[in-house]
Design a protein around this motif. Structure first.
Motif, PDB file in Angstrom:
ATOM      1  N   HIS A 151       3.266   3.024  -7.071  1.00 47.33           N
ATOM      2  CA  HIS A 151       4.495   2.946  -6.287  1.00 47.33           C
ATOM      3  C   HIS A 151       4.897   4.345  -5.843  1.00 47.33           C
ATOM      4  O   HIS A 151       5.047   5.260  -6.653  1.00 47.33           O
ATOM      5  N   ASP A 163       3.643  -2.261 -14.312  1.00 51.32           N
ATOM      6  CA  ASP A 163       3.201  -3.181 -13.259  1.00 51.32           C
ATOM      7  C   ASP A 163       1.695  -3.382 -13.372  1.00 51.32           C
ATOM      8  O   ASP A 163       0.918  -2.511 -12.981  1.00 51.32           O
ATOM      9  N   LYS A 223      -4.560  -4.594   2.203  1.00 49.69           N
ATOM     10  CA  LYS A 223      -3.790  -4.279   1.002  1.00 49.69           C
ATOM     11  C   LYS A 223      -3.709  -2.775   0.730  1.00 49.69           C
ATOM     12  O   LYS A 223      -2.861  -2.106   1.288  1.00 49.69           O
ATOM     13  N   GLY A 241       0.708  -5.442  -6.758  1.00 49.93           N
ATOM     14  CA  GLY A 241       0.720  -6.049  -5.435  1.00 49.93           C
ATOM     15  C   GLY A 241      -0.624  -6.625  -5.035  1.00 49.93           C
ATOM     16  O   GLY A 241      -1.033  -6.511  -3.882  1.00 49.93           O
ATOM     17  N   GLY A 249       0.493   0.589  -0.169  1.00 50.42           N
ATOM     18  CA  GLY A 249       1.678  -0.036  -0.739  1.00 50.42           C
ATOM     19  C   GLY A 249       2.947   0.284   0.028  1.00 50.42           C
ATOM     20  O   GLY A 249       4.043  -0.105  -0.399  1.00 50.42           O
TER      21      GLY A 249
END
Length: 413
Positions: free
Chosen positions: A67, A55, A266, A59, A271
């Motif tokens: 994650h 990734d 954010k 995000g 997350g």
């Protein structure tokens, strides 16, 4: 590295089912890559067919810590079993400690918690205007805020009113007045735009959505000095650039600049949960009084508990150091590609904007090529590919990213 399918461009049946459901029943306000993610751990995600991808979007920096970071999951589970929501009609035992710790991290006296980044920007706008009327003495209804061309602060009606992105603004008029736009990095234009009714300069220290655009060296210091001279608030949107992404706690730290107001979001929620806030001293935030601003979920116990754990992790400095070290690996690997399918690379910490030569392909197509090679990234404004892996990524992960980048360039050349 894993690829999405044995046939380039094809999507497996299970993925197609989820894609079709989403396209049929969810509004088309995004244009996702055709991958359906079902699991995530650290810097890696897995799709519904079991294929793994690195990734490299994280995000939009919401996943700075990866994650499912074990510390954040443990704290969230603990709080879920105790208390999740009271609304601000009552005190709770998490908001005070979170507010204190975040104020300490930012060097400010107070915070005002919200949920999403756009809400935090709206909060900063309201605070700046009210401060202008009550403290600076700007005549009623005359306050103006200066923002930057190429900005991205969210997509609410007010925020798109000062966007220069025609896709984000078209069809949403009449627009909210009270904003002036100047070119990002142009001090002469900024100084010329300020008048006695200017209450704030709102800027991203690094423009992320525009493609990781870094201002000229010394620009932030000059903005800080100008705001001091003209009695104007310097408001820094660090939603994407802050909380260790650039190798420092805040992007403003690279120039030893402290804004009057930080806008955070954010990664503040790790997350796991939407958490945002603005941070400022009491002489600014004291203009907010009961009933003048609020949010049912803003400062809720679950958000505050997660946010406090994020602050504790940042206070240790590990993630800032990782971003700096890994960012050097990424930049060193990308820069030799300039002139060979790549027009430019801009990086700060573990955050890079890579301009794909339009003669090679589009940014979207390049991201699709990366996806075939097990890398998930996102284009910005056509030709720029943004890279922002979670800060828990390893050097070996970045080697895979760089290998995929080189291979994609070679295959398209």
């Amino acid at each position: 590295m894993a690829i999405t399918s044995s046939v380039p461009g094809s999507v497996a049946t299970d993925s197609l089912t989820h894609i079709e459901l989403t396209e049929d029943f969810a509004a088309h306000n995004y244009h996702p890559l055709r991958v359906v993610i079902s699991h995530g751990e650290g810097a890696w995600v897995t799709d519904v067919e079991g294929r793994r991808y690195l990734d490299c979007l994280a995000g939009y920096s919401a996943l700075n810590f990866g994650h499912g970071h074990p510390r954040l999951l443990a704290r969230a589970h603990e709080q879920l079993d105790r208390l999740t929501l009271t609304s601000r009609a009552f005190y709770n035992d998490q908001l005070g400690p979170f507010s204190r710790d975040l104020a300490d991290l930012t060097g400010k006296e107070m915070i005002l918690p919200m949920n999403t980044g756009a809400e935090a920007v709206e909060t900063a706008i309201k605070v700046a205007r009210k401060w202008g009327y009550l403290v600076k003495g700007v005549p009623e209804n005359q306050a103006n805020i200066i923002a930057m061309e190429g900005n991205f602060h969210g997509r609410t009606t007010t925020i798109v009113s000062f966007s220069t992105d025609s896709v984000a603004t078209a069809g949403y008029a009449p627009y909210t007045p009270g904003f002036r736009l100047v070119p990002f990095g142009d001090m002469a234009a900024l100084e010329a735009a300020i008048d006695h009714s200017t209450v704030a300069v709102l800027l991203e220290p690094i423009q992320g959505e525009s493609g990781v655009i870094i201002p000229p060296e010394g620009y932030l210091q000059q903005v800080r000095s100008l705001c001091n001279r003209t009695e104007v608030l310097m408001v820094a949107d660090e939603i994407q650039s802050g909380l260790a992404r650039t190798g420092r706690t805040f992007a403003c730290d690279h120039e030893d600049v402290v804004p009057d107001v930080y806008i955070l979001g954010k990664a503040l929620g790790g997350g796991l949960y939407p958490v945002s806030a603005i941070a400022a001293d009491g002489d600014i935030l004291s203009v907010i009084t009961p009933g003048t601003h609020g949010s049912t979920f803003g400062g809720n116990p679950l958000a505050a508990a997660i946010g406090r754990e994020v602050v504790a992790m940042l206070a240790e400095g590990e993630f800032q150091a990782r971003a700096q070290t890994l960012g050097e690996v990424l930049a060193t690997g990308l820069e030799p590609l300039i002139g060979d399918g790549i027009d430019d690379v801009r990086s700060r910490g573990l955050w890079a904007g890579v301009d794909i030569n339009p003669d090679l392909t589009t940014g979207r197509h390049f991201c699709e090529e990366l996806m075939k090679r097990g890398i998930l990234a996102k284009e910005a404004h056509g030709q720029t590919v943004r890279l922002a892996p979670p800060l828990v990524a390893t050097v070996e992960d970045l080697d895979l990213l760089l290998e995929a980048f080189r291979d994609a360039v070679a295959s398209l050349s």
